[in-house]
Design a protein around this motif. Structure first.
Motif, PDB file in Angstrom:
ATOM      1  N   HIS A  93      -3.249   2.371   7.446  1.00 27.81           N
ATOM      2  CA  HIS A  93      -3.247   1.046   6.507  1.00 27.81           C
ATOM      3  C   HIS A  93      -2.255  -0.063   6.945  1.00 27.81           C
ATOM      4  O   HIS A  93      -2.465  -0.998   6.843  1.00 27.81           O
TER       5      HIS A  93
ATOM      6  N   CYS B  56      -9.868  -0.683   2.751  1.00 32.58           N
ATOM      7  CA  CYS B  56      -9.271  -0.436   1.628  1.00 32.58           C
ATOM      8  C   CYS B  56     -10.098  -0.117   0.339  1.00 32.58           C
ATOM      9  O   CYS B  56      -9.648   0.877  -0.381  1.00 32.58           O
TER      10      CYS B  56
ATOM     11  N   GLY C  42       1.201  -1.249   0.033  1.00 30.19           N
ATOM     12  CA  GLY C  42       0.092   0.105   0.138  1.00 30.19           C
ATOM     13  C   GLY C  42       1.050   1.206  -0.024  1.00 30.19           C
ATOM     14  O   GLY C  42       0.303   2.252   0.107  1.00 30.19           O
TER      15      GLY C  42
END
Length: 357
Positions: free
Chosen positions: A306, A290, A77
């Motif tokens: 995240h 997400c 990510g």
């Protein structure tokens, strides 16, 4: 001025790297060691050489690989300046391992579900008759699906991939998110290729994986588990009714065995519920966060959130096979016997030393 700019750019990535390794390294080590213990226990016990345990062994291998890949998953990510081939590798391989783990988890639950639902036809179940085909079905499709970006289903030609730290504030698809500059010797971040999950995985690919693979798999596991608990409840009622009728004919009262059965079933339901809450809920939250972030137009996400969600979500799912394995005494007996032998040997040595003194 350039040095100050580079230092300010590198500092966020270093803090993110420390956070990732602080969470994933202990968790990954525990998952790897626990899987190795159960794998060795099954391998050392010839009585466990049967089809159900082969499937569970395949699940443990997939879980072991997931534990190895766990420290690399949060990096998916975060943006990094990598070549496109390297970017494909660091995104496709962890995704394949995770999908293989999920498919193995489904087949293990399905096999045990059929054992409960139709025990008389269990030996003729297609999984037993065509075990290699079933094993191929839980490893080949994840590899094929995860490799689709390498065969052209990607956003390589999308805009904004030259220069990992150039943001597209318009919210257009393909804009880098959570961008972190990496300044290394001989590598200039400006003008270099940016490695982002948005570059490897198109939106349609992510939606198909989440709602076409992950969601049905989780729902099927939950449905099979609920069905097994419902069948177990019905069988327990029949047993209690039988005990009650015998006690009535004998002029006695309700046996204590009925109370123990009710208590055991209650504990079973509580254990299953707690396992679901601890192992599945963090991953479900991580998945929906997400997807929500993907749908939003804001490109600058909270990298710390995240990282924490990805580590706890994937890590909690990787713990589920360990819960199933450690709850089975057949899998833990060899290790328990080994520990008892080591303890007895240590005690004998201590006794001999005390006598010598």
């Amino acid at each position: 001025m350039d040095d100050l700019a580079n230092d300010s750019a590198v500092r966020p990535l270093l803090s993110e790297a420390r956070l990732i390794y602080a969470i994933t390294v202990p968790l990954s080590t525990a998952i790897i060691l626990a899987n190795l213990v159960i794998i060795l226990s099954i391998s050392c016990n010839r009585q466990l050489y049967n089809t159900p345990n082969y499937f569970f062994l395949s699940l443990l291998v997939a879980d072991l690989c997931t534990g190895v890949a766990l420290p690399f998953i949060p990096w998916m990510g975060l943006n990094r300046p990598l070549s496109f081939s390297s970017c494909l590798l660091v995104h496709i391989f962890p995704n394949f391992l995770f999908l293989a783990f999920l498919f193995n988890l489904v087949i293990v639950h399905y096999e045990r579900y059929m054992f409960i639902v139709s025990p008389l036809h269990y030996s003729s179940f297609w999984v037993h008759r065509r075990f290699p085909l079933a094993l191929l079905a839980v490893w080949a499709p994840p590899l094929l699906y995860a490799s689709l970006p390498a065969f052209g289903w990607n956003n390589r030609a999308g805009p904004g991939w030259n220069g990992c730290c150039s943001f597209n504030d318009t919210g257009a698809p393909g804009a880098p998110v959570n961008c972190s500059t990496v300044v290394t010797a001989g590598a200039a971040p400006v003008g270099s290729e940016c490695c982002s999950y948005r570059r490897v995985f198109p939106n349609a690919f992510i939606y198909l994986e989440v709602y076409g693979l992950l969601a049905p798999a989780i729902l099927s596991i939950a449905g099979m588990t609920g069905r097994v608990l419902w069948i177990t409840r019905g069988q327990m009622k029949d047993i209690c009714r039988l005990h009650r009728s015998v006690a009535t004919r004998g002029g006695g009262q309700t046996s204590e065995r009925e109370q123990r059965l009710n208590l055991r079933y209650t504990r079973c339901v509580a254990a299953v519920s707690l396992t679901f809450l601890a192992c599945w809920v963090p991953y479900i939250i991580y998945t929906h966060v997400c997807v929500t972030f993907l749908l939003s137009k804001e490109t600058r996400g909270n990298s710390t959130t995240h990282i924490v969600l990805s580590c706890t979500g994937i890590g909690s799912m990787a713990v589920m096979p360990l819960v199933l394995g450690l709850a089975n005494r057949q899998y833990t007996d060899p290790v328990r016997k080994l520990l008892h032998k080591l303890r007895d040997r240590w005690r004998r040595r201590q006794d001999s030393e005390d006598m010598a003194l």
